[in-house]
Each structure stands twice: as structure tokens, then as C-alpha cells.
Design an enzyme around this catalytic site. Sequence first.
Site, PDB file in Angstrom:
ATOM      1  N   ASP A 112      -0.881  -5.084 -15.160  1.00 50.11           N
ATOM      2  CA  ASP A 112       0.072  -5.827 -14.448  1.00 50.11           C
ATOM      3  C   ASP A 112       0.759  -6.659 -15.566  1.00 50.11           C
ATOM      4  O   ASP A 112       1.718  -7.308 -14.891  1.00 50.11           O
ATOM      5  CB  ASP A 112      -0.388  -6.679 -13.582  1.00 50.11           C
ATOM      6  CG  ASP A 112      -1.278  -7.637 -14.306  1.00 50.11           C
ATOM      7  OD1 ASP A 112      -1.462  -7.554 -15.245  1.00 50.11           O
ATOM      8  OD2 ASP A 112      -2.267  -8.407 -13.117  1.00 50.11           O
ATOM      9  N   LYS A 133      -8.804 -23.110 -19.664  1.00 45.57           N
ATOM     10  CA  LYS A 133      -8.105 -23.979 -18.945  1.00 45.57           C
ATOM     11  C   LYS A 133      -8.805 -25.450 -19.449  1.00 45.57           C
ATOM     12  O   LYS A 133      -9.155 -26.404 -18.591  1.00 45.57           O
ATOM     13  CB  LYS A 133      -8.661 -23.921 -17.553  1.00 45.57           C
ATOM     14  CG  LYS A 133      -8.182 -22.300 -16.834  1.00 45.57           C
ATOM     15  CD  LYS A 133      -8.266 -22.336 -15.493  1.00 45.57           C
ATOM     16  CE  LYS A 133      -7.768 -20.844 -15.015  1.00 45.57           C
ATOM     17  NZ  LYS A 133      -7.938 -20.690 -13.527  1.00 45.57           N
TER      18      LYS A 133
END
Length: 237
Positions: free
Chosen positions: A105, A158
Site C-alpha cells: 500500500d 509508539k
Amino acid sequence: MKAVIPAAGRGTRLRPLTDDRPKALVDVAGTPLLTHGLERLADLDVSAFVIVVGYRKEAIIDHYGDEFAGVPITYVHQREPKGLADAALRAESEVDGDFLVFNGDNVMLGDLDAVVERQRTDGVDATLVVDEVSRDEAAETGVFVTDDDGRLDAVVEKPDDPPSTRVLTGLFGFDPEIFHACHLVQPSNRGQYELTDAIDLFLRAGRRVETVPFDGQRVNVNTPADRDRAASLVGQS
């Protein structure tokens, strides 16, 4: 060197564009999303494509057939979207040497030769193509801490206070031993088998993991707005 391309996702955030087609075949500037990646990989003279399919896999297989730009294609099936480490494992039986992984993608414009050159360097077990982003964006993804020579020291997923603003671009080079690390990965809090966790295990095992900077522009296509940004980027090239 073969290229493994995960392209099994449903593309839920791209709806309604994916209501009647897989994410890989969503139109970006008049061309299917996956084609942009295959074109870039063909430029790297890869020996074969191994495409990981899942959602509406028949549409992808029918569209591309058994070769692209003269490069043979093999398809492997990921029954459920369980993360990139799981997707890579679907291709294990098709890989017999160092290989690339390219997220299907991604739309990337720029020089990608460095990842192949670095992965072919003696003693290098994995090569990660990384990009500099803002601190806010870095806090939303995995960041990488490297030494002055670009060798990976740590992976932080994160972080609230990012120790680095270097993030993955979705292009990797690996020694086949990465599959062993993928087998050892446990599901994350998202229930996914994360490729970053496999890379961290690889690093802890003493493997030599290096990074190369991405010199170009890229869009990871997850939403209709991303698709529009990618189309604009392609139109500028």
C-alpha cells in the site's frame, strides 16, 4: 533477490473505494495502487515477486497473472490479516536467499537502490529504509535508534517521548533467518504479529541490522485522502 509484497488487507479505512475491490487494485492516478510498487521493484531488477493475497485475492491474481514487466509472480495466501510478520511467513517456502519486503500500500518516489546494495554487503542481516518525520508523527508509529554508522541499536513502538524521529517506510531487506524471528513473535496488543517485533528479536539475537535513509517522497495509502495525496505525488513525477 526476490521481493515479497504483502497485499492481503481489506483496506477498511479506504471504503467505499474497497467495497468492490481489494485495496491493491484501488485506482491511484489511473493505475492500481499495487502496480506503483511493482514498477519500483522491477526497477531494482528483482528476480521474482511473491505477492501475499487475502481479501478478494482472485481479483489480484486475475489482474496480474503470472508475471509483471517480465518478472515472474507467485501468490501466497494470508487467510486473515494478522500483521506483517505473519504475512512474511506466508512467503517463507518461496524464499531461498536474501529478499526484500515492500508494503503493497506504499507509493514511493525516489532512489531505492541503496537497500539492495546494503543488504548484499557481507555481514548485513537486515536493512531498513527509514525516513525522518515530525515528532508528532513519530509518536504514532515505531521509531528507530541508530549509531553514527546507521546500525540499528533499538526499536521503540509508539513512544510518548520519541527518542528518534526516524520511522519505517515499508521497504526492508532481510536474510532468510528473519523467518525464525517471525515464528517467535507473539501477538501485540492489537492482536497482530508485528514485523517490528521480529526485527527487535533479530537485533537481540546479535544480528546486524542496518538502516539506510529514504531520499524521496512517499505516501502510505490508508484513506481516501491518502489516495488523493498519492495521486498528486505521482502526477508530479
